[in-house]
Scaffold this active site. Structure first.
Site, PDB file in Angstrom:
ATOM      1  N   ASP A   9       0.860  -1.180   0.000  1.00 40.26           N
ATOM      2  CA  ASP A   9       0.000   0.000   0.000  1.00 40.26           C
ATOM      3  C   ASP A   9       0.897   1.231   0.000  1.00 40.26           C
ATOM      4  OD1 ASP A   9      -0.064   1.045   3.119  1.00 40.26           O
ATOM      5  OD2 ASP A   9       0.010  -1.138   3.026  1.00 40.26           O
ATOM      6  N   GLU A 102      -7.855   4.485  12.168  1.00 43.90           N
ATOM      7  CA  GLU A 102      -6.866   4.341  13.227  1.00 43.90           C
ATOM      8  C   GLU A 102      -6.780   5.640  14.013  1.00 43.90           C
ATOM      9  OE1 GLU A 102      -2.700   4.313  11.594  1.00 43.90           O
ATOM     10  OE2 GLU A 102      -3.782   3.971   9.708  1.00 43.90           O
TER      11      GLU A 102
END
Length: 296
Positions: A9, A102
């Site tokens: 990613d 997150e």
């Protein structure tokens, strides 16, 4: 684990050209597109294009800033979807739009656990309704502590992308003795130093790119309501007095069924098969019109 596919990613911290990661073993790439409702990764369109050029399956992710707010979650999802379409993330090829949830950088996970989960589901529902596949990224601790992740899995299936690093050292393959112990894991992010680079390494444990094969519908069963007319099999001539007429299926294949000359059959349906007009006289059993005449 029987299925393993490696991927990376990337965000603006990585180069615009990510095509070289395929040579490092990456078969898929997840590009950060957006954050909140205003940020767009300035390298996103180049990274998406170069990922495809590098023969990697190309997905995208969004960094959440909505915390436990339903309205903000939906607004961020709409922003993400808009940019994903502009970046040509392909709905037709069933690519995923992932939610990165997150703590930090504008987001907090320390609100009510149920409220966090409701906001996450609202975001993912919005993405799903737009036609994309969707999944949830976070660390294993946050998923267990701050999110009812099983509710997410129940609603969206195997959709978790879990960060859990067994070591800070540079690694190129995942040690599955440290696989995160959660239900519904689709991707494990096992390192932030893939091949010694400042790059996240991931391994998919389900086939995210498997093409769905459309189910072939079963032939419709003929019922009494289908049969309103009668066709009679013609006499084929003295030299063919012992012949029977072989019947077709609707896909154009000859079957193992035959009918004798002079026999009569009820029918109400016709279909063009192999360029011939045909009558239905049984369950997916068709006789060419040239062999019959309608008697009533």
């Amino acid at each position: 684990m029987t299925f393993k596919q490696y991927g990376v990613d990337v965000a603006s911290y990585q180069p615009a050209d990510v095509s070289g990661y395929h040579a490092k073993g990456a078969d898929f790439c997840i590009v950060k597109l957006t954050q909140g409702t205003g940020y767009i990764n300035p390298l996103a369109r180049y990274q998406v294009a170069s990922s495809r050029k590098g023969h990697m399956y190309t997905h995208a992710y969004h960094y959440a800033e909505f915390g436990s707010s339903l309205s903000k979650a939906k607004a961020e999802a709409q922003h993400f979807i808009k940019v994903a379409k502009q970046a040509n993330i392909d709905i037709a090829k069933s690519r995923y739009l992932w939610l990165d949830y997150e703590d930090g950088n504008g987001n907090t996970v320390h609100g009510d656990k149920a409220a966090n989960t409701s906001a996450i589901i609202a975001f993912m529902n919005t993405v799903k309704k737009a036609g994309f596949k969707t999944g949830l990224y976070s660390g294993a601790y946050v998923l267990k502590t701050n999110i009812n992740y099983k509710e997410v899995v129940k609603k969206f299936g195997t959709c978790l992308w879990v960060a859990s690093y067994p070591t800070d050292n540079a690694v190129s393959t995942a040690d599955f003795s440290y696989f995160p112990s959660l239900d519904g894991v689709a991707i494990w992010q096992f390192t932030s130093h893939y091949h010694g680079l400042s790059l996240d390494g991931n391994v998919a444990v389900v086939d995210l790119h498997k093409k769905k094969v459309a189910a072939t519908p079963a032939p419709k069963k003929a019922t009494a309501k289908d049969f309103k007319h009668v066709v009679k099999v013609k006499d084929l001539g003295k030299d063919k007095a012992s012949w029977k007429v072989r019947l077709l299926s609707k896909d154009g294949h000859y079957t193992d069924s035959y009918v004798p000359q002079g026999s009569s059959w009820k029918t109400a349906k016709t279909m063009k098969i192999k360029g011939m007009d045909c009558y239905l006289i049984g369950k997916d059993l068709w006789i060419p019109a040239k062999y019959v005449k309608v008697t009533k």
